[in-house]
Design a protein around this motif. Structure first.
Motif, PDB file in Angstrom:
ATOM      1  N   LYS A  35       0.892  -1.142   0.093  1.00  0.00           N
ATOM      2  CA  LYS A  35      -0.104   0.032  -0.026  1.00  0.00           C
ATOM      3  C   LYS A  35       0.805   1.155  -0.101  1.00  0.00           C
ATOM      4  CE  LYS A  35      -3.628   2.271   2.731  1.00  0.00           C
ATOM      5  NZ  LYS A  35      -4.349   2.358   3.956  1.00  0.00           N
ATOM      6  N   GLU A  70      -8.182  -6.018   0.279  1.00  0.00           N
ATOM      7  CA  GLU A  70      -8.618  -5.443   1.652  1.00  0.00           C
ATOM      8  C   GLU A  70      -8.721  -6.581   2.370  1.00  0.00           C
ATOM      9  OE1 GLU A  70     -11.508  -2.613   1.190  1.00  0.00           O
ATOM     10  OE2 GLU A  70     -10.454  -1.318  -0.429  1.00  0.00           O
ATOM     11  N   VAL A  71      -8.455  -6.372   3.938  1.00  0.00           N
ATOM     12  CA  VAL A  71      -8.710  -7.022   4.743  1.00  0.00           C
ATOM     13  C   VAL A  71      -9.622  -6.590   6.054  1.00  0.00           C
ATOM     14  CG1 VAL A  71      -7.531  -8.641   6.689  1.00  0.00           C
ATOM     15  CG2 VAL A  71      -6.382  -8.166   4.297  1.00  0.00           C
ATOM     16  N   SER A  72     -10.597  -7.565   6.374  1.00  0.00           N
ATOM     17  CA  SER A  72     -11.234  -7.042   7.514  1.00  0.00           C
ATOM     18  C   SER A  72     -10.505  -6.785   8.684  1.00  0.00           C
ATOM     19  CB  SER A  72     -12.515  -7.979   7.627  1.00  0.00           C
ATOM     20  OG  SER A  72     -11.996  -9.276   8.122  1.00  0.00           O
ATOM     21  N   ARG A 104      -1.591  -6.952   3.158  1.00  0.00           N
ATOM     22  CA  ARG A 104      -2.540  -6.288   3.972  1.00  0.00           C
ATOM     23  C   ARG A 104      -3.525  -5.306   3.087  1.00  0.00           C
ATOM     24  NH1 ARG A 104      -0.821  -6.593   9.262  1.00  0.00           N
ATOM     25  NH2 ARG A 104       1.250  -7.756   9.463  1.00  0.00           N
ATOM     26  N   SER A 105      -4.314  -4.715   3.754  1.00  0.00           N
ATOM     27  CA  SER A 105      -5.314  -3.827   3.041  1.00  0.00           C
ATOM     28  C   SER A 105      -4.658  -2.758   2.230  1.00  0.00           C
ATOM     29  CB  SER A 105      -6.279  -3.145   3.960  1.00  0.00           C
ATOM     30  OG  SER A 105      -7.135  -3.856   4.532  1.00  0.00           O
ATOM     31  N   TYR A 143     -10.489  -9.617  -2.459  1.00  0.00           N
ATOM     32  CA  TYR A 143      -9.573  -9.159  -3.490  1.00  0.00           C
ATOM     33  C   TYR A 143     -10.359  -8.788  -4.784  1.00  0.00           C
ATOM     34  CZ  TYR A 143      -8.685 -14.213  -4.509  1.00  0.00           C
ATOM     35  OH  TYR A 143      -9.110 -15.448  -4.575  1.00  0.00           O
TER      36      TYR A 143
END
Length: 292
Positions: free
Chosen positions: A9, A193-195, A221-222, A246
């Motif tokens: 990111k 993206e990750v919750s 990671r997000s 994704y």
């Protein structure tokens, strides 16, 4: 392990874009992706040039105005909440993306020499939501812009949502050779993206053949992105406790816009085990809002 194919990111941010992947920056011919954040009241002018685009809300809503027509995208509160409506923009278009309340928007693209399709609106109710795999390989696929779901020139776009602890993009597969009826030649972008609270993570594997080597094992990671120019890709692994999202963007030279994959023969047998397993009962995400 770091790799030029793993873009953490922020490392590929450019101007107004949180992420800017072009065919030139990726070192290939067709696939691209931009992630655009708009603050409340902001707008962004997009020139599609030699590529077709989708405007796909990740979070928030927007208005896409092009050639005198305005498409109102209701969007969504987040990628795990529901599917979304979207807009399609053909090559050689000028568009204004504006958002009264702000949001983040994915702009997947494909370079194309064709221009037969017009700008149009994609309803969320028309997006097929597919549950794929079983057991620990259960995942959800939102099929936005694939053959048979939405017409485009060469662009293919879908989302995959994987419950925490599960594996997706498994068994590993590839699509880097033009073999009619068996395999398509497609470059692919994974945007993740990750919750959770920002500490969530997952893993992405990409590996090649002796003739065309590639070796990626990325902790993602997000906001991270992985480029797949060729080779076997998968699994995409969601760490326990953290759901994984994704966005897949694919394009290639095939004018027929086919999506044909070939499993790694060492692992393809795993598909046969799904017949005796149930689909993960955490799926689908946002069941009250999604439509299939």
């Amino acid at each position: 392990m770091t790799s030029k194919y793993h873009l953490p990111k922020g490392t590929s941010a450019d101007g107004p874009y949180d992420l800017l992947v072009t065919p030139e920056s990726a070192g290939w011919g067709y696939s691209g992706l931009r992630i655009l954040t708009l603050q409340p009241g902001e707008a962004h002018a997009l020139s599609t040039a030699d590529s077709e685009f989708l405007v796909l809300p990740l979070t928030g809503s927007c208005t896409v105005t092009t050639d005198g027509t305005a498409f109102e995208l209701t969007g969504r509160t987040g990628v795990f909440a529901s599917v979304t409506d979207f807009a399609y923009l053909p090559r050689e278009s000028e568009a204004l993306i504006s958002s009264a309340t702000g949001g983040r928007f994915a702009l997947p693209s494909a370079r194309t020499e064709q221009g037969g399709h017009s700008a149009r609106y994609g309803r969320k109710e028309d997006v097929p939501v597919e549950l794929r795999g079983a057991g620990a390989c259960s995942r959800q696929v939102n099929n936005y812009c694939l053959p048979g779901t939405f017409d485009a020139e060469q662009l293919l776009v879908c989302e995959v949502l994987t419950p925490g602890g599960n594996w997706s993009s498994y068994p590993p597969h590839k699509h880097d050779e033009a073999r009619p009826g068996q395999e398509s030649e497609l470059e692919e972008i994974y945007y993740f993206e990750v919750s959770g609270d920002g500490n969530g993570f997952g893993y992405q594997r990409v590996y090649g053949t002796p003739e065309r080597p590639i070796d990626v094992l990325a902790e993602i990671r997000s906001g991270d992105t992985v480029l797949i120019p060729h080779g076997w890709h998968g699994p995409s692994i969601a760490a326990p406790g953290y759901d994984l999202y994704y966005l897949n963007v694919m394009a290639g030279p095939d004018q027929d816009r086919a999506w044909l994959i070939c499993d790694d023969p060492a692992h393809g047998w795993v598909r046969t085990t799904w017949d005796t397993q149930d689909t993960d009962d955490r799926l689908p995400f946002g069941a009250e809002e999604n439509h299939s």
